[in-house]
Design a protein around this motif. Sequence first.
Motif, PDB file in Angstrom:
ATOM      1  N   ARG A   1       3.343 -39.537 -49.088  1.00  0.00           N
ATOM      2  CA  ARG A   1       4.413 -39.988 -49.973  1.00  0.00           C
ATOM      3  C   ARG A   1       5.750 -39.337 -49.623  1.00  0.00           C
ATOM      4  NH1 ARG A   1       1.404 -43.598 -50.869  1.00  0.00           N
ATOM      5  NH2 ARG A   1      -0.075 -43.663 -52.546  1.00  0.00           N
ATOM      6  N   GLY A   2       5.782 -38.491 -48.637  1.00  0.00           N
ATOM      7  CA  GLY A   2       6.999 -37.772 -48.277  1.00  0.00           C
ATOM      8  C   GLY A   2       7.900 -38.586 -47.375  1.00  0.00           C
ATOM      9  N   GLU A   3       8.827 -37.888 -46.742  1.00  0.00           N
ATOM     10  CA  GLU A   3       9.748 -38.537 -45.827  1.00  0.00           C
ATOM     11  C   GLU A   3       9.718 -37.826 -44.484  1.00  0.00           C
ATOM     12  OE1 GLU A   3      13.836 -38.200 -46.970  1.00  0.00           O
ATOM     13  OE2 GLU A   3      13.575 -36.163 -47.681  1.00  0.00           O
ATOM     14  N   VAL A   4      10.025 -38.574 -43.442  1.00  0.00           N
ATOM     15  CA  VAL A   4      10.135 -38.026 -42.098  1.00  0.00           C
ATOM     16  C   VAL A   4      11.606 -38.071 -41.726  1.00  0.00           C
ATOM     17  CG1 VAL A   4       9.487 -38.296 -39.688  1.00  0.00           C
ATOM     18  CG2 VAL A   4       7.832 -38.814 -41.477  1.00  0.00           C
ATOM     19  N   GLU A   5      12.156 -36.907 -41.380  1.00  0.00           N
ATOM     20  CA  GLU A   5      13.581 -36.810 -41.088  1.00  0.00           C
ATOM     21  C   GLU A   5      13.785 -36.333 -39.653  1.00  0.00           C
ATOM     22  OE1 GLU A   5      17.368 -34.167 -42.595  1.00  0.00           O
ATOM     23  OE2 GLU A   5      15.674 -34.456 -43.930  1.00  0.00           O
ATOM     24  N   LEU A   6      14.508 -37.107 -38.868  1.00  0.00           N
ATOM     25  CA  LEU A   6      14.877 -36.712 -37.511  1.00  0.00           C
ATOM     26  C   LEU A   6      16.176 -35.927 -37.612  1.00  0.00           C
ATOM     27  CD1 LEU A   6      14.192 -40.072 -35.663  1.00  0.00           C
ATOM     28  CD2 LEU A   6      12.694 -38.100 -35.842  1.00  0.00           C
ATOM     29  N   THR A   7      16.131 -34.611 -37.326  1.00  0.00           N
ATOM     30  CA  THR A   7      17.307 -33.784 -37.605  1.00  0.00           C
ATOM     31  C   THR A   7      18.258 -33.645 -36.437  1.00  0.00           C
ATOM     32  OG1 THR A   7      16.036 -31.807 -37.087  1.00  0.00           O
ATOM     33  CG2 THR A   7      16.149 -32.466 -39.392  1.00  0.00           C
ATOM     34  N   ASP A   8      17.800 -33.689 -35.213  1.00  0.00           N
ATOM     35  CA  ASP A   8      18.732 -33.491 -34.095  1.00  0.00           C
ATOM     36  C   ASP A   8      18.772 -34.695 -33.163  1.00  0.00           C
ATOM     37  OD1 ASP A   8      16.317 -33.265 -32.849  1.00  0.00           O
ATOM     38  OD2 ASP A   8      16.823 -31.476 -31.713  1.00  0.00           O
TER      39      ASP A   8
ATOM     40  N   SER B   1      12.074 -30.076 -30.275  1.00  0.00           N
ATOM     41  CA  SER B   1      10.949 -29.281 -29.782  1.00  0.00           C
ATOM     42  C   SER B   1       9.923 -28.927 -30.848  1.00  0.00           C
ATOM     43  CB  SER B   1      11.460 -27.984 -29.149  1.00  0.00           C
ATOM     44  OG  SER B   1      12.131 -27.220 -30.129  1.00  0.00           O
ATOM     45  N   SER B   2      10.168 -29.255 -32.107  1.00  0.00           N
ATOM     46  CA  SER B   2       9.239 -28.820 -33.145  1.00  0.00           C
ATOM     47  C   SER B   2       9.244 -29.770 -34.334  1.00  0.00           C
ATOM     48  CB  SER B   2       9.608 -27.414 -33.621  1.00  0.00           C
ATOM     49  OG  SER B   2      10.835 -27.441 -34.312  1.00  0.00           O
ATOM     50  N   ILE B   3       8.292 -29.512 -35.230  1.00  0.00           N
ATOM     51  CA  ILE B   3       8.290 -30.169 -36.524  1.00  0.00           C
ATOM     52  C   ILE B   3       8.201 -29.079 -37.579  1.00  0.00           C
ATOM     53  CG2 ILE B   3       7.214 -32.294 -35.699  1.00  0.00           C
ATOM     54  CD1 ILE B   3       4.637 -31.350 -37.010  1.00  0.00           C
ATOM     55  N   THR B   4       8.766 -29.355 -38.742  1.00  0.00           N
ATOM     56  CA  THR B   4       8.694 -28.441 -39.880  1.00  0.00           C
ATOM     57  C   THR B   4       8.082 -29.209 -41.033  1.00  0.00           C
ATOM     58  OG1 THR B   4      10.706 -27.349 -39.121  1.00  0.00           O
ATOM     59  CG2 THR B   4      10.000 -26.894 -41.364  1.00  0.00           C
ATOM     60  N   ILE B   5       7.016 -28.644 -41.598  1.00  0.00           N
ATOM     61  CA  ILE B   5       6.311 -29.291 -42.698  1.00  0.00           C
ATOM     62  C   ILE B   5       6.675 -28.583 -43.996  1.00  0.00           C
ATOM     63  CG2 ILE B   5       4.051 -29.788 -43.699  1.00  0.00           C
ATOM     64  CD1 ILE B   5       2.970 -30.082 -40.884  1.00  0.00           C
ATOM     65  N   PHE B   6       7.185 -29.349 -44.954  1.00  0.00           N
ATOM     66  CA  PHE B   6       7.492 -28.851 -46.288  1.00  0.00           C
ATOM     67  C   PHE B   6       6.449 -29.423 -47.236  1.00  0.00           C
ATOM     68  CE2 PHE B   6      11.498 -28.869 -44.042  1.00  0.00           C
ATOM     69  CZ  PHE B   6      12.074 -27.657 -44.406  1.00  0.00           C
ATOM     70  N   SER B   7       5.749 -28.540 -47.936  1.00  0.00           N
ATOM     71  CA  SER B   7       4.734 -28.986 -48.891  1.00  0.00           C
ATOM     72  C   SER B   7       4.687 -28.002 -50.045  1.00  0.00           C
ATOM     73  CB  SER B   7       3.366 -29.094 -48.212  1.00  0.00           C
ATOM     74  OG  SER B   7       2.899 -27.821 -47.870  1.00  0.00           O
ATOM     75  N   GLU B   8       3.742 -28.223 -50.949  1.00  0.00           N
ATOM     76  CA  GLU B   8       3.571 -27.293 -52.063  1.00  0.00           C
ATOM     77  C   GLU B   8       3.157 -25.920 -51.555  1.00  0.00           C
ATOM     78  OE1 GLU B   8       0.688 -29.187 -54.500  1.00  0.00           O
ATOM     79  OE2 GLU B   8       2.068 -30.774 -55.119  1.00  0.00           O
ATOM     80  N   LYS B   9       2.374 -25.883 -50.501  1.00  0.00           N
ATOM     81  CA  LYS B   9       1.921 -24.607 -49.952  1.00  0.00           C
ATOM     82  C   LYS B   9       3.027 -23.916 -49.158  1.00  0.00           C
ATOM     83  CE  LYS B   9      -1.982 -22.495 -47.815  1.00  0.00           C
ATOM     84  NZ  LYS B   9      -3.405 -22.602 -47.716  1.00  0.00           N
ATOM     85  N   TYR B  10       3.893 -24.680 -48.509  1.00  0.00           N
ATOM     86  CA  TYR B  10       5.003 -24.141 -47.715  1.00  0.00           C
ATOM     87  C   TYR B  10       6.320 -24.712 -48.235  1.00  0.00           C
ATOM     88  CZ  TYR B  10       1.111 -23.262 -44.536  1.00  0.00           C
ATOM     89  OH  TYR B  10      -0.082 -22.872 -43.994  1.00  0.00           O
ATOM     90  N   PRO B  11       6.826 -24.203 -49.379  1.00  0.00           N
ATOM     91  CA  PRO B  11       8.076 -24.772 -49.919  1.00  0.00           C
ATOM     92  C   PRO B  11       9.285 -24.499 -49.027  1.00  0.00           C
ATOM     93  CG  PRO B  11       7.335 -22.904 -51.240  1.00  0.00           C
ATOM     94  CD  PRO B  11       6.270 -23.174 -50.225  1.00  0.00           C
ATOM     95  N   GLN B  12       9.297 -23.411 -48.275  1.00  0.00           N
ATOM     96  CA  GLN B  12      10.392 -23.113 -47.352  1.00  0.00           C
ATOM     97  C   GLN B  12      10.210 -23.810 -46.012  1.00  0.00           C
ATOM     98  OE1 GLN B  12      13.023 -21.426 -48.420  1.00  0.00           O
ATOM     99  NE2 GLN B  12      11.999 -21.204 -50.391  1.00  0.00           N
ATOM    100  N   GLY B  13       9.047 -24.351 -45.776  1.00  0.00           N
ATOM    101  CA  GLY B  13       8.761 -25.044 -44.520  1.00  0.00           C
ATOM    102  C   GLY B  13       8.066 -24.138 -43.531  1.00  0.00           C
TER     103      GLY B  13
END
Length: 161
Positions: free
Chosen positions: A136-143, A100-112
Amino acid sequence: MIKVFGKLRYHWQPELSWSIIYWSLALTPFFLYLILLYERAKIDLPYFVLLGACVILIFLGLQRYFIIEPDGKLKIISANPWKTCTIPISSIEKIEVTYSSITIFSEKYPQGRDFHMRKWPKKYFVNAIALESTFRGEVELTDHLIKLDYFETYYSDKVRN
């Protein structure tokens, strides 16, 4: 996903509890307007104020979307028109995709930071980010093992054809 002025907008909503609270508060003036209109036959100025407040809140609630800029930046528009966030796509380290969602991890949002999206805008957004040359990051399907994931059915149709 909507195309406006040549740019694709990928709409998102905040966490489910915040969405329910926001949309309840946004539609309350409209129902008050209807109740007051039903009680009295003439329309006064407070009726128009309530109706105007409802229209403004609905307009602001629909203003939550992503725009992928041509210069390699991800623009995050929220309901607050003065709080536009711009993240370089090259600074995105990881995108976690759930049902149902995506979580973006970046320099601005280190916790996501979580963004709840519907199925198809999420799929097109993740595809557009992954195909961006500066990503340059990765896309991870978690569930993807918990429920039938639409990515699996989407790519299995591509393999069959």
